[in-house]
Design a protein around this motif. Structure first.
Motif, PDB file in Angstrom:
ATOM      1  N   GLU A  15      11.578   4.619   0.050  1.00 31.01           N
ATOM      2  CA  GLU A  15      11.716   3.918  -1.225  1.00 31.01           C
ATOM      3  C   GLU A  15      11.144   2.503  -1.190  1.00 31.01           C
ATOM      4  O   GLU A  15      11.167   1.812  -2.199  1.00 31.01           O
ATOM      5  N   THR A  16      10.642   2.086  -0.041  1.00 31.33           N
ATOM      6  CA  THR A  16      10.049   0.756   0.073  1.00 31.33           C
ATOM      7  C   THR A  16       8.804   0.835   0.945  1.00 31.33           C
ATOM      8  O   THR A  16       8.866   1.315   2.090  1.00 31.33           O
ATOM      9  N   ILE A  17       7.665   0.395   0.395  1.00 30.86           N
ATOM     10  CA  ILE A  17       6.403   0.357   1.132  1.00 30.86           C
ATOM     11  C   ILE A  17       5.943  -1.099   1.199  1.00 30.86           C
ATOM     12  O   ILE A  17       5.841  -1.774   0.175  1.00 30.86           O
ATOM     13  N   VAL A  18       5.686  -1.568   2.403  1.00 31.71           N
ATOM     14  CA  VAL A  18       5.255  -2.953   2.620  1.00 31.71           C
ATOM     15  C   VAL A  18       3.801  -2.939   3.090  1.00 31.71           C
ATOM     16  O   VAL A  18       3.468  -2.253   4.059  1.00 31.71           O
ATOM     17  N   ALA A  34      11.628   0.519   6.148  1.00 28.56           N
ATOM     18  CA  ALA A  34      10.547   0.516   5.165  1.00 28.56           C
ATOM     19  C   ALA A  34       9.277   1.056   5.807  1.00 28.56           C
ATOM     20  O   ALA A  34       9.104   0.994   7.032  1.00 28.56           O
ATOM     21  N   THR A  35       8.378   1.586   4.988  1.00 31.45           N
ATOM     22  CA  THR A  35       7.066   2.023   5.457  1.00 31.45           C
ATOM     23  C   THR A  35       6.132   0.822   5.455  1.00 31.45           C
ATOM     24  O   THR A  35       6.020   0.119   4.447  1.00 31.45           O
ATOM     25  N   SER A  79      -2.881   6.508   9.000  1.00 29.47           N
ATOM     26  CA  SER A  79      -1.850   6.739  10.005  1.00 29.47           C
ATOM     27  C   SER A  79      -2.234   5.999  11.276  1.00 29.47           C
ATOM     28  O   SER A  79      -3.237   5.325  11.335  1.00 29.47           O
ATOM     29  N   GLY A  80      -1.409   6.170  12.308  1.00 31.37           N
ATOM     30  CA  GLY A  80      -1.701   5.504  13.564  1.00 31.37           C
ATOM     31  C   GLY A  80      -1.270   4.057  13.533  1.00 31.37           C
ATOM     32  O   GLY A  80      -0.243   3.711  12.956  1.00 31.37           O
ATOM     33  N   PRO A  81      -2.062   3.154  14.156  1.00 32.18           N
ATOM     34  CA  PRO A  81      -1.628   1.760  14.266  1.00 32.18           C
ATOM     35  C   PRO A  81      -1.598   1.048  12.929  1.00 32.18           C
ATOM     36  O   PRO A  81      -0.964   0.011  12.788  1.00 32.18           O
ATOM     37  N   ASP A  82      -2.306   1.537  11.891  1.00 30.61           N
ATOM     38  CA  ASP A  82      -2.361   0.840  10.599  1.00 30.61           C
ATOM     39  C   ASP A  82      -1.129   1.127   9.753  1.00 30.61           C
ATOM     40  O   ASP A  82      -0.710   0.311   8.952  1.00 30.61           O
ATOM     41  N   ALA A  83      -0.588   2.320   9.854  1.00 28.94           N
ATOM     42  CA  ALA A  83       0.575   2.697   9.043  1.00 28.94           C
ATOM     43  C   ALA A  83       1.697   3.089   9.976  1.00 28.94           C
ATOM     44  O   ALA A  83       1.551   3.983  10.790  1.00 28.94           O
ATOM     45  N   GLU A  84       2.809   2.405   9.831  1.00 26.30           N
ATOM     46  CA  GLU A  84       3.903   2.623  10.780  1.00 26.30           C
ATOM     47  C   GLU A  84       5.194   2.786  10.008  1.00 26.30           C
ATOM     48  O   GLU A  84       5.514   2.019   9.126  1.00 26.30           O
ATOM     49  N   THR A  85       5.984   3.803  10.316  1.00 23.69           N
ATOM     50  CA  THR A  85       7.225   4.060   9.615  1.00 23.69           C
ATOM     51  C   THR A  85       8.404   3.589  10.454  1.00 23.69           C
ATOM     52  O   THR A  85       8.454   3.897  11.632  1.00 23.69           O
TER      53      THR A  85
END
Length: 334
Positions: free
Chosen positions: A165-168, A279-280, A328-334
């Protein structure tokens, strides 16, 4: 898609007012589209407004409020209650009054030395601090009353982010974040100094020893000139030290808004790269001088990677989570 505009003013009060307006705006949207999922895309402090609005909406509508916040380059505010004990506050008021009176007297007679100039500058800084606190009190006058500190902390502190519910989204070298970090560093230094200044033994020494020296000198028949010298050269530096710490705290709080110094009396505030909770996070790779366009803080608007990521997340076919086509990978982290 609708556009929600707010003043954008850098103050806690402006963000609180915008939060209420956004809640009303989202309420209307949910009434018109009860089965739709609402996406709020906000930039900078707008992310704090959006996060608070989504949290309040969930409290009002429960599970029916399906809102996801996308925060671009947002400095998430974290707040904690600050308590100033009574006797340090008395010391600050005492030395502040003495400093203002001494500075006013020096201005009337005219500065004659470097010490006089420093005294006038310190008095001016303390007067400016009082003016900023008074301005903040005026802005928050309607919310003052019993329990107002707890309400202020809750209104400033970022709500806990929920998974999905939260993307940063953040850019490397964000200028606004750097400015806030500098303010936090000054605030950290002032906090260290504040802990020192709240030492009872320090002030017993600062006040008691000169008084003891004056008493001894008076018994010896030399109290007059010594009392004046200790008052000027003993108490004045202590007052300037208090003003320096208070000015540092106020200077660190100003980055959070014009009412930051007032809120800083009861709230310790900091800006963090993410809200509490889960947050994502999409952290962009550093841009070279050739590919960088404008300021990092605002360049997210036109960044192709950011646009693709948001579109893939909002796309109905992707469900509640970003699609597999999202970075995905190092750029997008959950």
């Amino acid at each position: 898609m609708t556009r929600f505009a707010w003043s954008g003013r850098n103050s806690h009060r402006a963000r609180m007012h915008a939060t209420q307006d956004l809640v009303e705006h989202l309420q209307r949207q949910l009434t018109e589209h009860p089965r739709a999922r609402q996406w709020v895309i906000a930039h900078s402090h707008g992310g704090n407004v959006a996060l608070h609005a989504a949290d309040q909406l969930r409290a009002l509508r429960g599970r029916r409020a399906r809102v996801t916040t996308v925060a671009l380059a947002t400095p998430f505010l974290h707040a904690r209650p600050r308590t100033i004990p009574g006797w340090p506050l008395f010391i600050i008021v005492l030395f502040g009054a003495f400093l203002l009176a001494s500075a006013a007297g020096t201005v009337m007679t005219g500065p004659r030395s470097l010490a006089d100039t420093v005294l006038v500058a310190g008095g001016g800084a303390f007067a400016a601090l009082i003016a900023l606190c008074a301005a903040g009190a005026v802005l928050h006058r309607r919310s003052l009353g019993r329990g107002w500190r707890s309400r202020l902390v809750a209104a400033i502190h970022a709500p806990t982010a929920r998974p999905g519910e939260t993307i940063v989204i953040r850019a490397v070298g964000d200028e606004a974040s750097g400015f806030l970090v500098a303010g936090q560093f000054v605030g950290w230094l002032s906090a260290v100094a504040t802990r020192l200044l709240t030492s009872l033994w320090l002030w017993v020494a600062v006040i008691g020893l000169p008084q003891l020296a004056i008493l001894v000198a008076t018994v010896a028949g030399r109290g007059g000139r010594l009392a004046y010298g200790l008052l000027l050269h003993g108490f004045a530096p202590a007052g300037l030290l208090v003003v320096a710490v208070a000015a540092a705290m106020a200077g660190a709080a100003v980055v959070f808004g014009i009412d930051g110094p007032f809120a800083g009396l009861v709230v310790s505030c900091s800006a963090e790269p993410a809200p509490p909770g889960t947050a994502t996070l999409l952290q962009l790779e550093p841009r070279t001088a050739a590919t960088r366009k404008g300021l990092a803080h605002s360049s997210l608007y036109a960044d192709d990677q950011v646009i693709r990521y948001i579109v893939s997340a909002v796309r109905p076919a992707s469900g509640d989570e970003p699609s597999r086509d999202a970075p995905s990978g190092p750029d997008a982290e959950t």
